[in-house]
Write an enzyme that holds these catalytic residues in place. Structure first.
Site, short mmCIF file in Angstrom:
data_model
loop_
_atom_site.label_atom_id
_atom_site.label_comp_id
_atom_site.label_asym_id
_atom_site.label_seq_id
_atom_site.Cartn_x
_atom_site.Cartn_y
_atom_site.Cartn_z
N LYS A 95 0.84 -1.19 0.00
CA LYS A 95 0.00 0.00 0.00
C LYS A 95 0.88 1.24 0.00
CE LYS A 95 -3.52 0.51 2.65
NZ LYS A 95 -4.16 1.24 1.53
N GLU A 104 -2.57 4.89 7.25
CA GLU A 104 -3.36 3.69 6.90
C GLU A 104 -2.96 2.51 7.78
OE1 GLU A 104 -4.35 4.49 2.19
OE2 GLU A 104 -2.43 3.61 2.70
C1 5RP Z 1 -2.99 5.06 -0.60
C2 5RP Z 1 -3.22 3.62 -0.85
C3 5RP Z 1 -4.38 3.28 -1.75
O1 5RP Z 1 -5.31 2.56 -1.02
C4 5RP Z 1 -3.87 2.49 -2.92
O2 5RP Z 1 -2.91 3.28 -3.61
C5 5RP Z 1 -4.99 2.09 -3.90
O3 5RP Z 1 -5.57 3.22 -4.47
P1 5RP Z 1 -6.68 3.12 -5.62
O4 5RP Z 1 -7.93 2.61 -4.99
O5 5RP Z 1 -6.83 4.56 -6.11
O6 5RP Z 1 -6.14 2.21 -6.70
O7 5RP Z 1 -2.56 2.74 -0.36
O8 5RP Z 1 -1.85 5.26 0.20
#
Ligand code: 5RP
Length: 229
Positions: A95, A104
């Site tokens: 992530k 997160e």
């Molecule tokens: C942010 C994250 C997001 O959850 C991850 O990048 C996925 O994003 P998306 O739903 O736009 O594909 O980890 O830090």
């Protein structure tokens, strides 16, 4: 990921939200679809409080009328819904593509249940095609990045590391830190890499989420695939 697939995944996730829950609200375009559905349910009488993982999610949630609180007020969360950049068969994740990984991970760690919503392109047999985000202190960050590569080399990993930019300036996280994106090929031992990176002074957190996910919901064209631990 098409918009439709994001909505399909978000619709499946909303079924797990129950009245009076305290919810962790992740970050990213897939979670944005979940927030819209959550707002609709709240307007229809659902009673929940959300704790956001980013200032972006805070703005969107406030706009949508989602009541917010902070972790210290609720101690732990009943459920967190978040996105991911990669998901392996054991539901370990990369992530941090959006740069919110530290908050997160704090929210995921303090949540009784973590549901990840994503499309099928995020499913991989091994993590590591997507660069691994690492949140570091801006103080002497160049040295921290060299130390990261030294420590990885000691256990047999080589590759490259790049400071993330937002235009001409370094990308700054909500916590005021920098992000380095690490490429070391496929990650055979995610847990070891996660621990090693976090043991380096200057590193606040990395985007490997191991043993935190309970359920993954994959949005497809017309249906959702649910993978549970
Ligand atoms: C942010 C994250 C997001 O959850 C991850 O990048 C996925 O994003 P998306 O739903 O736009 O594909 O980890 O830090």
């Amino acid at each position: 990921m098409s918009q439709k697939m994001k909505i399909v995944a978000a619709k499946e996730a909303i079924k797990s939200v129950k009245n009076n829950m305290n919810l962790g609200l992740g970050t990213g375009s897939t979670v944005d679809e979940f927030l819209k559905l959550l707002s609709f349910e709240i307007k229809n009488g659902l009673n929940i409080f959300g704790v956001v993982t980013s200032e972006k999610t805070r703005l969107i949630s406030e706009d949508l009328g989602i009541p917010l609180t902070s972790l210290k007020n609720v101690k732990s969360l009943d459920l967190t819904v978040d996105g991911a950049d990669e998901i392996d068969p054991s539901l370990s994740l990369i992530k941090g593509g959006g740069g919110a990984l530290l908050r997160e991970k704090i929210i995921a760690y303090n949540s009784k249940k973590l549901i990840i919503i994503a499309d099928k392109t995020k499913l991989v047999s091994k993590l590591g095609d997507f660069t691994l985000p690492i949140e570091v202190s801006p103080y002497e960050h160049e040295v921290t990045s060299l130390k990261i590569m030294d420590k990885l080399e000691e256990i047999g990993y080589g590759g490259s590391i790049k400071l993330r930019f937002n235009g001409v300036n370094p990308f700054i996280t909500d916590g005021g830190n920098f992000i380095y994106d690490l490429s070391i090929g496929l990650i055979g031992e995610p847990y070891i890499i996660e621990q090693l990176l976090n043991s380096i002074p200057g590193v606040f957190e990395n985007g490997l989420f191991i043993n935190l996910t309970n359920k993954v919901i994959i949005g497809e064209d017309n249906q959702a695939q649910v993978i549970e631990k």
